[in-house]
Enzyme design. Structure first.
Site, PDB file in Angstrom:
ATOM      1  CG  PHE A   1      -2.745   5.403  13.589  1.00 29.45           C
ATOM      2  CD1 PHE A   1      -2.107   5.318  14.823  1.00 29.45           C
ATOM      3  CD2 PHE A   1      -2.686   6.602  12.891  1.00 29.45           C
ATOM      4  CE1 PHE A   1      -1.435   6.404  15.351  1.00 29.45           C
ATOM      5  CE2 PHE A   1      -2.010   7.700  13.414  1.00 29.45           C
ATOM      6  CZ  PHE A   1      -1.387   7.607  14.636  1.00 29.45           C
TER       7      PHE A   1
ATOM      8  CE  LYS B   1     -10.599  -0.705  10.516  1.00 30.31           C
ATOM      9  NZ  LYS B   1      -9.880   0.099   9.524  1.00 30.31           N
TER      10      LYS B   1
ATOM     11  CG  ASN C   1      -0.171  -0.082   2.509  1.00 33.77           C
ATOM     12  OD1 ASN C   1       0.546   0.844   2.869  1.00 33.77           O
ATOM     13  ND2 ASN C   1      -0.280  -1.215   3.219  1.00 33.77           N
TER      14      ASN C   1
ATOM     15  CB  ILE D   1      -0.141  -7.572  14.551  1.00 32.63           C
ATOM     16  CG1 ILE D   1       0.389  -8.212  13.262  1.00 32.63           C
ATOM     17  CG2 ILE D   1       0.938  -7.561  15.626  1.00 32.63           C
ATOM     18  CD1 ILE D   1       1.426  -7.374  12.517  1.00 32.63           C
TER      19      ILE D   1
ATOM     20  CE  LYS E   1      -8.181  -4.256  14.136  1.00 34.13           C
ATOM     21  NZ  LYS E   1      -7.127  -4.308  13.134  1.00 34.13           N
TER      22      LYS E   1
HETATM   23  O1  PMT Z   1       2.786   6.103   6.588  1.00 34.72           O
HETATM   24  P1  PMT Z   1       2.117   7.406   6.167  1.00 34.72           P
HETATM   25  O2  PMT Z   1       2.285   7.679   4.698  1.00 34.72           O
HETATM   26  O3  PMT Z   1       2.557   8.559   7.024  1.00 34.72           O
HETATM   27  O4  PMT Z   1       0.565   7.216   6.405  1.00 34.72           O
HETATM   28  C1  PMT Z   1       0.071   7.044   7.692  1.00 34.72           C
HETATM   29  C2  PMT Z   1      -1.109   6.053   7.722  1.00 34.72           C
HETATM   30  C3  PMT Z   1      -2.261   6.603   6.896  1.00 34.72           C
HETATM   31  C4  PMT Z   1      -0.677   4.705   7.176  1.00 34.72           C
HETATM   32  C5  PMT Z   1      -1.491   5.911   9.237  1.00 34.72           C
HETATM   33  O5  PMT Z   1      -1.790   7.160   9.774  1.00 34.72           O
HETATM   34  C6  PMT Z   1      -2.694   5.000   9.431  1.00 34.72           C
HETATM   35  O6  PMT Z   1      -3.835   5.415   9.385  1.00 34.72           O
HETATM   36  N1  PMT Z   1      -2.409   3.689   9.707  1.00 34.72           N
HETATM   37  C7  PMT Z   1      -3.427   2.657   9.846  1.00 34.72           C
HETATM   38  C8  PMT Z   1      -3.706   2.028   8.503  1.00 34.72           C
HETATM   39  C9  PMT Z   1      -4.974   1.169   8.501  1.00 34.72           C
HETATM   40  O7  PMT Z   1      -5.897   1.437   7.832  1.00 34.72           O
HETATM   41  O8  PMT Z   1      -4.971   0.230   9.315  1.00 34.72           O
HETATM   42  P2  PMT Z   1      -6.220  -0.866   9.407  1.00 34.72           P
HETATM   43  O9  PMT Z   1      -7.514  -0.174   9.489  1.00 34.72           O
HETATM   44  O10 PMT Z   1      -6.005  -1.857   8.331  1.00 34.72           O
HETATM   45  O11 PMT Z   1      -5.868  -1.491  10.798  1.00 34.72           O
HETATM   46  C10 PMT Z   1      -6.258  -0.927  12.034  1.00 34.72           C
HETATM   47  C11 PMT Z   1      -5.166  -1.148  13.031  1.00 34.72           C
HETATM   48  O12 PMT Z   1      -4.854  -2.549  13.132  1.00 34.72           O
HETATM   49  C12 PMT Z   1      -3.870  -0.472  12.670  1.00 34.72           C
HETATM   50  O13 PMT Z   1      -3.302   0.048  13.856  1.00 34.72           O
HETATM   51  C13 PMT Z   1      -3.003  -1.578  12.093  1.00 34.72           C
HETATM   52  O14 PMT Z   1      -1.604  -1.365  12.330  1.00 34.72           O
HETATM   53  C14 PMT Z   1      -3.509  -2.810  12.835  1.00 34.72           C
HETATM   54  N2  PMT Z   1      -3.432  -4.056  12.040  1.00 34.72           N
HETATM   55  C15 PMT Z   1      -4.127  -4.183  10.878  1.00 34.72           C
HETATM   56  C16 PMT Z   1      -4.068  -5.364  10.158  1.00 34.72           C
HETATM   57  C17 PMT Z   1      -3.274  -6.407  10.641  1.00 34.72           C
HETATM   58  N3  PMT Z   1      -3.161  -7.567   9.990  1.00 34.72           N
HETATM   59  N4  PMT Z   1      -2.575  -6.264  11.780  1.00 34.72           N
HETATM   60  C18 PMT Z   1      -2.652  -5.097  12.491  1.00 34.72           C
HETATM   61  O15 PMT Z   1      -2.016  -4.953  13.532  1.00 34.72           O
END
Ligand code: PMT
Length: 422
Positions: free
Chosen positions: A338, A352, A225, A322, A356
């Site tokens: 996030f 979320k 991504n 995770i 979580k």
């Molecule tokens: O890196 P930049 O360009 O500065 O951009 C920052 C960002 C937009 C990436 C950041 O601010 C952000 O929003 N990160 C979260 C991305 C996201 O959409 O995560 P998610 O909705 O897929 O997951 C939610 C949370 O679970 C996150 O904290 C993620 O790290 C965690 N997760 C998700 C999937 C997974 N398999 N394991 C996880 O731990």
């Protein structure tokens, strides 16, 4: 990009105008590295600092005071008695007003004088009167630097509260190779930030994840991504500035590892999971900024997949969540996630947070050039487990990081928070 290809220093890592209203005194001694102080001055001025330059007599043989005067926009202090009207009083005034002092390059002679409390020129006299943080950046021949007297004097300065910015090792102007090269200006500026910040996170162990993950399709292709890592690196850097013991688990990015932070490079979601469980076991706080791939190819082909049929499909399997796994085994750790969303931010973020078992989730509005993936600024809303929420204005990612740390600190690590952290 491999680790070796990563830039070592990033001036842009620190946001513009971070030193606005800060008075910094730059002391320049007589060494070949004096020319690098010009670059250092340029960087300080670019960050908005009001810089006053003090030069020793020998320094003026290496770089003319006019260069420093032109870049700082202020007269350069050269002699205790160079201003008949104010004499040494001016140096006392500079000392009183300084937020920080950087001596770069610091010669063996100046280090010896300071260790012995000798004040026989403008710079050494000024330094005895300073109470603000003082950064000493030695630069000299390797054998001089390793000389026992110099090392003893540096130890003394450290014991006296000076901050020693270790010289880099490499080929020196004198032709020798070893330690003694003035630290890079970007590193000196970064350490200045560190020493200007209050240490309200001291003693707290923080693990931050950042960047994307890459899920291999074959040896040359992957699913990923657009995460640049900027937001996560800003959080790690801010926590380190404020005294936390920080580990950063980073997916592939083009960013230099933050100074003072233990950085663990990973590529895939599986590697990230292993690193988080290993390094996060002892953490007090885990902030998961990384954009982890939810799925990976069922198998990564051993050889490059050849183009053949008009269509092809790629079976994917789910990666471990995770953060969810951490939430199910909290073990007293504070967990912050996030959530990057293009729409219905509140609804998705809260779902979320709940699923979580998080203490807080940072809802991140993405899809515009000024927020989210790759941007230098970010628009976020903080959602707490108790139902409260706080929408923040669009701000530099560094500012978002500091406000986030303020809020987490208030709720989980202190009774009182100081909003002016740096
Ligand atoms: O890196 P930049 O360009 O500065 O951009 C920052 C960002 C937009 C990436 C950041 O601010 C952000 O929003 N990160 C979260 C991305 C996201 O959409 O995560 P998610 O909705 O897929 O997951 C939610 C949370 O679970 C996150 O904290 C993620 O790290 C965690 N997760 C998700 C999937 C997974 N398999 N394991 C996880 O731990």
């Amino acid at each position: 990009m491999t680790k070796a290809e990563k830039p070592l220093f990033q001036e842009g890592a620190i946001m513009q105008d971070s030193l606005k209203d800060k008075q910094i005194v730059l002391g320049v001694c007589g060494g070949i590295a004096a020319y690098k102080s010009v670059e250092l001055l340029r960087m300080l001025v670019k960050q908005g600092a009001e810089v006053r330059v003090l030069m020793t007599r020998n320094a003026q043989s290496f770089v003319g005071p006019l260069t420093f005067e032109a870049l700082s926009g202020r007269p350069v202090g050269r002699d205790l008695f160079d201003d008949a009207a104010q004499g040494s009083i001016r140096h006392i005034e500079w000392a009183r007003n300084a937020h920080a002092v950087i001596i770069a390059p610091a010669t063996a002679n100046m280090i010896g004088k300071l260790a012995g409390g000798i004040a026989d020129d403008a710079l050494s006299t000024f330094l005895l009167a300073v109470t603000a943080p003082r950064l000493i950046c030695p630069s000299m021949n390797t054998h001089m630097y390793e000389n026992m007297a110099v090392q003893r004097n540096l130890d003394q300065l450290e014991a006296d509260g000076y901050h020693i910015i270790e010289p880099a090792a490499g080929e020196l102007a004198c032709g020798e190779t070893g330690p003694g090269r003035l630290a890079e200006p970007a590193y000196i500026v970064d350490r200045l930030f560190h020493h200007l910040c209050k240490k309200d996170w001291s003693g707290i162990r923080v693990l931050v994840t950042a960047g994307p993950t890459r899920e291999a399709i074959d040896p040359v292709r992957y699913i990923s991504n657009h995460s640049s890592g900027k937001m996560g690196y800003a959080v790690a850097r801010a926590a380190e500035y404020r005294g936390a013991e920080v580990t950063l688990v980073s997916g592939p990015t083009r960013l230099a590892p933050p100074f003072g932070v233990k950085t663990v490079d990973v590529v895939s979601a599986c590697e990230m999971a292993a690193a988080v469980f290993e390094h996060g076991a002892e953490a007090d706080l885990i902030i998961k900024v990384a954009a982890v791939a939810d799925y990976r190819p069922q198998t990564a082909a051993a050889h490059k997949i050849k183009k053949s049929a008009e269509e092809m499909s790629l079976p994917l399997v789910k990666n471990m969540d995770i953060l969810k796994e951490l939430g199910e085994h909290k073990r007293g750790r504070v967990l912050v996630g996030f959530a990057a969303e293009t729409d219905d931010l509140t609804e998705y973020a809260l779902a979320k947070l709940k699923a979580k078992h998080l203490d807080m989730i940072v809802g991140n509005l993405v899809g515009s050039p000024s927020s989210g993936f790759g941007a230098d600024t970010n628009q976020v809303t903080l959602y707490h487990a108790d139902g409260t929420q706080e929408a923040l204005p669009n701000m530099a990612k560094e500012t978002v990081a500091h406000v986030l740390l303020d809020r987490i600190h208030t709720r989980f690590f202190a009774k009182k928070v100081d909003h002016d952290s740096c």
